[in-house]
Write a protein that holds these residues in place. Structure first.
Motif, short mmCIF file in Angstrom:
data_model
loop_
_atom_site.label_atom_id
_atom_site.label_comp_id
_atom_site.label_asym_id
_atom_site.label_seq_id
_atom_site.Cartn_x
_atom_site.Cartn_y
_atom_site.Cartn_z
N LYS A 378 0.82 -1.22 0.00
CA LYS A 378 0.00 0.00 0.00
C LYS A 378 0.85 1.26 0.00
O LYS A 378 0.47 2.28 -0.57
CB LYS A 378 -0.94 -0.02 1.20
CG LYS A 378 -2.10 -1.00 1.03
CD LYS A 378 -3.21 -0.74 2.03
CE LYS A 378 -4.43 -1.61 1.72
NZ LYS A 378 -5.55 -1.34 2.64
N ARG A 379 2.04 1.18 0.67
CA ARG A 379 2.92 2.35 0.67
C ARG A 379 3.42 2.63 -0.75
O ARG A 379 3.50 3.77 -1.18
CB ARG A 379 4.11 2.14 1.61
CG ARG A 379 3.74 2.18 3.08
CD ARG A 379 4.95 2.52 3.95
NE ARG A 379 6.08 1.62 3.73
CZ ARG A 379 6.26 0.49 4.39
NH1 ARG A 379 5.36 0.11 5.30
NH2 ARG A 379 7.32 -0.27 4.15
N ALA A 381 1.88 1.69 -3.55
CA ALA A 381 0.72 2.14 -4.34
C ALA A 381 0.41 3.59 -4.06
O ALA A 381 0.08 4.36 -4.97
CB ALA A 381 -0.48 1.25 -4.03
N GLN A 382 0.51 3.99 -2.78
CA GLN A 382 0.21 5.37 -2.43
C GLN A 382 1.22 6.34 -3.04
O GLN A 382 0.88 7.45 -3.45
CB GLN A 382 0.22 5.51 -0.90
CG GLN A 382 -0.31 6.86 -0.42
CD GLN A 382 -0.36 6.91 1.10
OE1 GLN A 382 0.64 6.78 1.77
NE2 GLN A 382 -1.57 7.09 1.63
N PHE A 384 2.66 6.05 -5.87
CA PHE A 384 2.30 6.26 -7.26
C PHE A 384 1.09 7.17 -7.40
O PHE A 384 0.95 7.91 -8.35
CB PHE A 384 2.04 4.92 -7.95
CG PHE A 384 3.30 4.24 -8.42
CD1 PHE A 384 3.81 4.54 -9.68
CD2 PHE A 384 3.98 3.37 -7.60
CE1 PHE A 384 4.96 3.93 -10.14
CE2 PHE A 384 5.15 2.76 -8.03
CZ PHE A 384 5.65 3.03 -9.30
N LYS A 385 0.21 7.12 -6.42
CA LYS A 385 -0.99 7.97 -6.49
C LYS A 385 -0.67 9.42 -6.25
O LYS A 385 -1.34 10.31 -6.76
CB LYS A 385 -2.02 7.50 -5.45
CG LYS A 385 -2.70 6.20 -5.80
CD LYS A 385 -3.70 5.83 -4.70
CE LYS A 385 -4.40 4.50 -5.02
NZ LYS A 385 -5.35 4.13 -3.94
N THR A 386 0.36 9.69 -5.46
CA THR A 386 0.63 11.07 -5.07
C THR A 386 1.67 11.75 -5.95
O THR A 386 2.00 12.89 -5.74
CB THR A 386 1.11 11.11 -3.61
OG1 THR A 386 2.26 10.27 -3.47
CG2 THR A 386 0.02 10.64 -2.66
#
Length: 390
Positions: A378-379, A381-382, A384-386
């Motif tokens: 999740k870290r 993935a996050q 990449f989202k930010t």
């Protein structure tokens, strides 16, 4: 069930005796959910006192009588005094180690070979000399004590003898008693030792055994400003080791009916306590503590000793059922460790707790406890989202 979880729940998390591991053992056995803080709050001075009382009671009740040889039945018990050192959390300053920035505890034990259980124990800092924990008095009467060199003291041997007790100890390498008599005759032109000092003649001897009476000097306890010197006579026994071409020497007050070979064989029983310490450390998790709290550390040591006593109590049951079957201690300990969790589960059922809901147990214990704590996936993935591209 909390007490039984502390005794039998040691195998739930490898070899570590941690509060988190005991909580998991308790929840599995009782099918109850307990908050970490609530479970931790149960580790109180009152719980430590309860475990100490239970251990004292168990030591009186639990015995696995065993006769090694008929000649030993003349003694009330055969006992071994020894101590072992183990590491604790470095912040436990109440248990100072010999090295700085460490904490080290010393567990002193008197092991009853006859009953195969503990007779005495005490937890101290590593710097405490083990021999200072051995107390003399009328409790020594009729008992045989086996000592290593850490307990070597002519004064201690004299007090045991004066209290009608018996002892066997290795003779210190620098001990040089004056020989006042030979206790058995030798064939041929044997070298006479009477009137000489042991070390002066030792290298000249080729006989298989040495069996003499030697004089040992020691100082009595100091009273005020006065301290008297005394001399006591004890038996000195030697058994030749052909491989090393020297003697294994022992000092004892055992009567002549015990041959030199038997004295040496008796001393070898000291290995029993070394096996006991190894059992406590490698099988029952002694020294695998993750706490900086002195009271909790003492509580967990007591729990480990209760584990040992319960193990011995079950061993007594099996030996009573099949008295002709041998159960080597370490093999028994390994087996006991492997079945400790099922035994704890059976106890939970016997005390009215429902069997665990395994899917719920797995879900509760395996999930992430804090939603704010992200897994690695999740870290990533996050991240990449930010990302904001220019």
């Amino acid at each position: 069930m909390l007490v039984w979880s502390l005794i039998l729940g040691f195998a739930v998390d490898g070899e570590t005796r941690s509060i988190a591991a005991f909580q998991r053992a308790y929840q599995t056995a009782t099918n109850q959910t307990v908050a970490r803080s609530s479970f931790y709050d149960r580790f109180t001075p009152e719980l430590r006192a309860l475990l100490s009382d239970l251990l004292a009671h168990a030591l009186e009740e639990v015995a696995v009588p065993h006769t090694i040889a008929p000649q030993l039945t003349q003694f009330r018990d055969t006992m071994i005094a020894d101590a072992t050192v183990f590491r604790l959390h470095r912040l436990l300053t109440a248990f100072p180690a010999t090295h700085e920035d460490q904490s080290g505890a010393q567990l002193y034990l008197v092991y009853n070979v006859t009953r195969q259980t503990l007779a005495q124990f005490k937890l101290t800092g590593e710097r405490t000399h083990e021999s200072s924990q051995f107390r003399t008095g009328n409790w020594l009467r009729g008992r045989l004590f086996l000592f290593d060199l850490g307990f070597y003291s002519s004064r201690r041997f004299a007090l045991i003898d004066e209290n009608d007790g018996f002892f066997v100890s290795r003779l210190k390498t620098n001990a040089n008693p004056r020989i006042v008599g030979e206790r058995r005759k030798w064939r041929g032109r044997a070298i006479s030792l009477t009137g000489t000092h042991l070390q002066d003649r030792l290298s000249k001897l080729t006989r298989e055994h040495i069996d003499v009476t030697g004089e040992f000097e020691f100082k009595r306890r100091k009273y005020g400003e006065r301290q008297s010197q005394d001399i006591v006579e004890f038996r000195v026994v030697g058994v030749r080791n052909e491989d090393t071409d020297d003697y294994h020497l022992y000092v004892t007050n055992l009567p002549d009916e015990f041959t030199p070979e038997q004295v040496a064989a008796l001393y070898s029983l000291r290995w029993k306590v070394e096996l006991l310490f190894r059992e406590l450390k490698s099988r029952y998790g002694l020294e695998k503590f993750e706490t900086g709290d002195e009271a909790i550390a003492e509580l967990l040591v007591t729990a480990a000793l209760l584990t040992l006593v319960v193990s011995r109590a079950l061993l007594a049951v099996f030996q009573e059922i099949e008295p002709d079957v041998e159960y080597p201690e370490e093999r028994w300990a390994t087996t006991f460790r492997s079945v400790a969790q099922p035994v704890l589960a059976d106890l939970g059922l016997a005390l009215g707790h429902p069997p665990p809901n395994l899917p719920e147990l797995v879900r509760r214990e395996a999930r992430q406890p804090e939603r704010s704590r992200l897994t690695l996936n999740k870290r990533v993935a996050q991240a990449f989202k930010t990302v904001i591209w220019p």
